[in-house]
Design a protein around this motif. Structure first.
Motif, PDB file in Angstrom:
ATOM      1  N   PRO A   1      39.280 -67.004  27.213  1.00  0.00           N
ATOM      2  CA  PRO A   1      39.050 -65.371  26.686  1.00  0.00           C
ATOM      3  C   PRO A   1      39.462 -65.764  25.466  1.00  0.00           C
ATOM      4  N   GLY A   2      38.555 -63.984  25.352  1.00  0.00           N
ATOM      5  CA  GLY A   2      38.412 -63.839  23.854  1.00  0.00           C
ATOM      6  C   GLY A   2      37.957 -64.215  22.715  1.00  0.00           C
ATOM      7  N   SER A   3      36.749 -65.352  23.126  1.00  0.00           N
ATOM      8  CA  SER A   3      36.091 -66.016  22.249  1.00  0.00           C
ATOM      9  C   SER A   3      34.650 -64.232  22.320  1.00  0.00           C
ATOM     10  N   LEU A   4      34.147 -64.243  21.491  1.00  0.00           N
ATOM     11  CA  LEU A   4      33.397 -63.539  20.483  1.00  0.00           C
ATOM     12  C   LEU A   4      31.650 -63.752  21.488  1.00  0.00           C
TER      13      LEU A   4
ATOM     14  N   LEU B   1      29.880 -57.345  21.191  1.00  0.00           N
ATOM     15  CA  LEU B   1      29.985 -56.411  21.778  1.00  0.00           C
ATOM     16  C   LEU B   1      31.030 -56.184  22.223  1.00  0.00           C
ATOM     17  N   PRO B   2      32.137 -55.485  22.674  1.00  0.00           N
ATOM     18  CA  PRO B   2      32.973 -56.437  24.085  1.00  0.00           C
ATOM     19  C   PRO B   2      33.039 -56.218  25.251  1.00  0.00           C
ATOM     20  N   HIS B   3      33.339 -57.400  25.714  1.00  0.00           N
ATOM     21  CA  HIS B   3      33.074 -57.308  27.905  1.00  0.00           C
ATOM     22  C   HIS B   3      31.497 -57.524  27.560  1.00  0.00           C
ATOM     23  N   ASP B   4      31.334 -58.011  26.622  1.00  0.00           N
ATOM     24  CA  ASP B   4      28.990 -58.225  26.595  1.00  0.00           C
ATOM     25  C   ASP B   4      28.733 -60.112  26.300  1.00  0.00           C
ATOM     26  N   PRO B   5      30.329 -61.021  27.159  1.00  0.00           N
ATOM     27  CA  PRO B   5      29.622 -62.202  26.727  1.00  0.00           C
ATOM     28  C   PRO B   5      28.575 -62.968  27.545  1.00  0.00           C
ATOM     29  N   SER B   6      28.286 -64.083  26.833  1.00  0.00           N
ATOM     30  CA  SER B   6      27.232 -65.384  27.323  1.00  0.00           C
ATOM     31  C   SER B   6      28.278 -65.873  28.488  1.00  0.00           C
ATOM     32  N   LEU B   7      27.241 -66.383  29.162  1.00  0.00           N
ATOM     33  CA  LEU B   7      27.319 -67.581  30.199  1.00  0.00           C
ATOM     34  C   LEU B   7      28.093 -68.814  29.193  1.00  0.00           C
ATOM     35  N   TYR B   8      29.272 -69.620  30.313  1.00  0.00           N
ATOM     36  CA  TYR B   8      29.179 -70.614  30.776  1.00  0.00           C
ATOM     37  C   TYR B   8      28.553 -71.118  30.489  1.00  0.00           C
ATOM     38  N   THR B   9      28.979 -73.002  30.187  1.00  0.00           N
ATOM     39  CA  THR B   9      28.106 -73.917  30.693  1.00  0.00           C
ATOM     40  C   THR B   9      27.391 -73.951  31.946  1.00  0.00           C
ATOM     41  N   ILE B  10      28.629 -73.435  32.893  1.00  0.00           N
ATOM     42  CA  ILE B  10      28.603 -73.689  34.398  1.00  0.00           C
ATOM     43  C   ILE B  10      27.455 -72.813  34.649  1.00  0.00           C
ATOM     44  N   GLY B  11      27.528 -71.499  33.407  1.00  0.00           N
ATOM     45  CA  GLY B  11      26.969 -70.047  34.439  1.00  0.00           C
ATOM     46  C   GLY B  11      25.006 -70.289  33.965  1.00  0.00           C
ATOM     47  N   VAL B  12      25.242 -71.255  33.503  1.00  0.00           N
ATOM     48  CA  VAL B  12      23.905 -71.205  32.667  1.00  0.00           C
ATOM     49  C   VAL B  12      22.680 -72.229  33.503  1.00  0.00           C
ATOM     50  N   GLN B  13      23.915 -72.780  34.106  1.00  0.00           N
ATOM     51  CA  GLN B  13      23.724 -74.351  35.606  1.00  0.00           C
ATOM     52  C   GLN B  13      22.990 -73.498  36.765  1.00  0.00           C
TER      53      GLN B  13
ATOM     54  N   GLU C   1      12.175 -57.350  51.217  1.00  0.00           N
ATOM     55  CA  GLU C   1      12.804 -58.709  51.077  1.00  0.00           C
ATOM     56  C   GLU C   1      13.699 -58.009  49.200  1.00  0.00           C
ATOM     57  N   ILE C   2      14.613 -57.537  49.526  1.00  0.00           N
ATOM     58  CA  ILE C   2      15.531 -57.552  48.441  1.00  0.00           C
ATOM     59  C   ILE C   2      16.639 -58.343  47.786  1.00  0.00           C
ATOM     60  N   TYR C   3      16.145 -59.370  46.789  1.00  0.00           N
ATOM     61  CA  TYR C   3      17.470 -60.288  46.402  1.00  0.00           C
ATOM     62  C   TYR C   3      18.647 -59.698  45.681  1.00  0.00           C
ATOM     63  N   ILE C   4      19.737 -59.882  45.764  1.00  0.00           N
ATOM     64  CA  ILE C   4      20.140 -59.335  44.553  1.00  0.00           C
ATOM     65  C   ILE C   4      21.430 -60.615  44.266  1.00  0.00           C
ATOM     66  N   VAL C   5      21.181 -60.595  42.878  1.00  0.00           N
ATOM     67  CA  VAL C   5      22.628 -61.915  42.089  1.00  0.00           C
ATOM     68  C   VAL C   5      23.256 -61.449  41.180  1.00  0.00           C
ATOM     69  N   ARG C   6      24.144 -61.901  41.464  1.00  0.00           N
ATOM     70  CA  ARG C   6      25.282 -61.931  40.150  1.00  0.00           C
ATOM     71  C   ARG C   6      25.766 -62.878  39.212  1.00  0.00           C
ATOM     72  N   HIS C   7      25.678 -62.521  38.299  1.00  0.00           N
ATOM     73  CA  HIS C   7      25.734 -63.113  36.626  1.00  0.00           C
ATOM     74  C   HIS C   7      26.492 -65.096  37.260  1.00  0.00           C
ATOM     75  N   GLY C   8      26.005 -65.404  36.402  1.00  0.00           N
ATOM     76  CA  GLY C   8      26.628 -66.656  36.290  1.00  0.00           C
ATOM     77  C   GLY C   8      27.775 -66.350  35.987  1.00  0.00           C
ATOM     78  N   TYR C   9      28.350 -67.873  35.720  1.00  0.00           N
ATOM     79  CA  TYR C   9      30.062 -67.771  35.686  1.00  0.00           C
ATOM     80  C   TYR C   9      30.056 -67.630  33.945  1.00  0.00           C
ATOM     81  N   ARG C  10      30.941 -66.461  33.653  1.00  0.00           N
ATOM     82  CA  ARG C  10      31.427 -65.826  31.887  1.00  0.00           C
ATOM     83  C   ARG C  10      31.392 -66.603  31.183  1.00  0.00           C
ATOM     84  N   ASN C  11      31.520 -67.005  29.806  1.00  0.00           N
ATOM     85  CA  ASN C  11      32.712 -67.505  28.675  1.00  0.00           C
ATOM     86  C   ASN C  11      33.453 -67.302  28.768  1.00  0.00           C
ATOM     87  N   ASP C  12      34.188 -66.390  28.959  1.00  0.00           N
ATOM     88  CA  ASP C  12      34.701 -65.540  28.518  1.00  0.00           C
ATOM     89  C   ASP C  12      36.234 -65.822  29.576  1.00  0.00           C
TER      90      ASP C  12
END
Length: 86
Positions: free
Chosen positions: A19-22, A27-39, A4-15
């Protein structure tokens, strides 16, 4: 033998929420996860910690590493950064 291979997409992005958050990396287009994404990442770890995982691979994007980290911690494993993913 690989079964088996498990493929997981990243969580909900902060941007998606701010939008436009640092990015923590500056690096541009490299946002962190939003609170929901961390969960989402924590919930994913709770599911995957019961699986017979032998290796974890992630894109080098910050949000992807953040998503993989709870699973890696739960399994006591390292994350293998793969620059070809992303």
């Amino acid at each position: 033998m690989l079964k088996e291979i498990y493929i997981v997409r990243h969580g909900y992005r902060n941007d998606w929420e701010h939008p436009g958050s640092l990015s923590p990396t500056g690096l541009p287009h490299d946002p962190s996860l939003y609170t929901i994404g961390v969960q989402q990442a924590e919930e994913t770890a709770q599911i995957l910690k019961e699986k017979p995982i032998q290796a974890i691979f992630s894109s080098p994007f910050y949000r992807c590493l953040q998503t993989a980290k709870p699973t890696a911690n739960a399994l006591g494993m390292n994350i293998n950064v793969e620059y070809g993913i992303g």
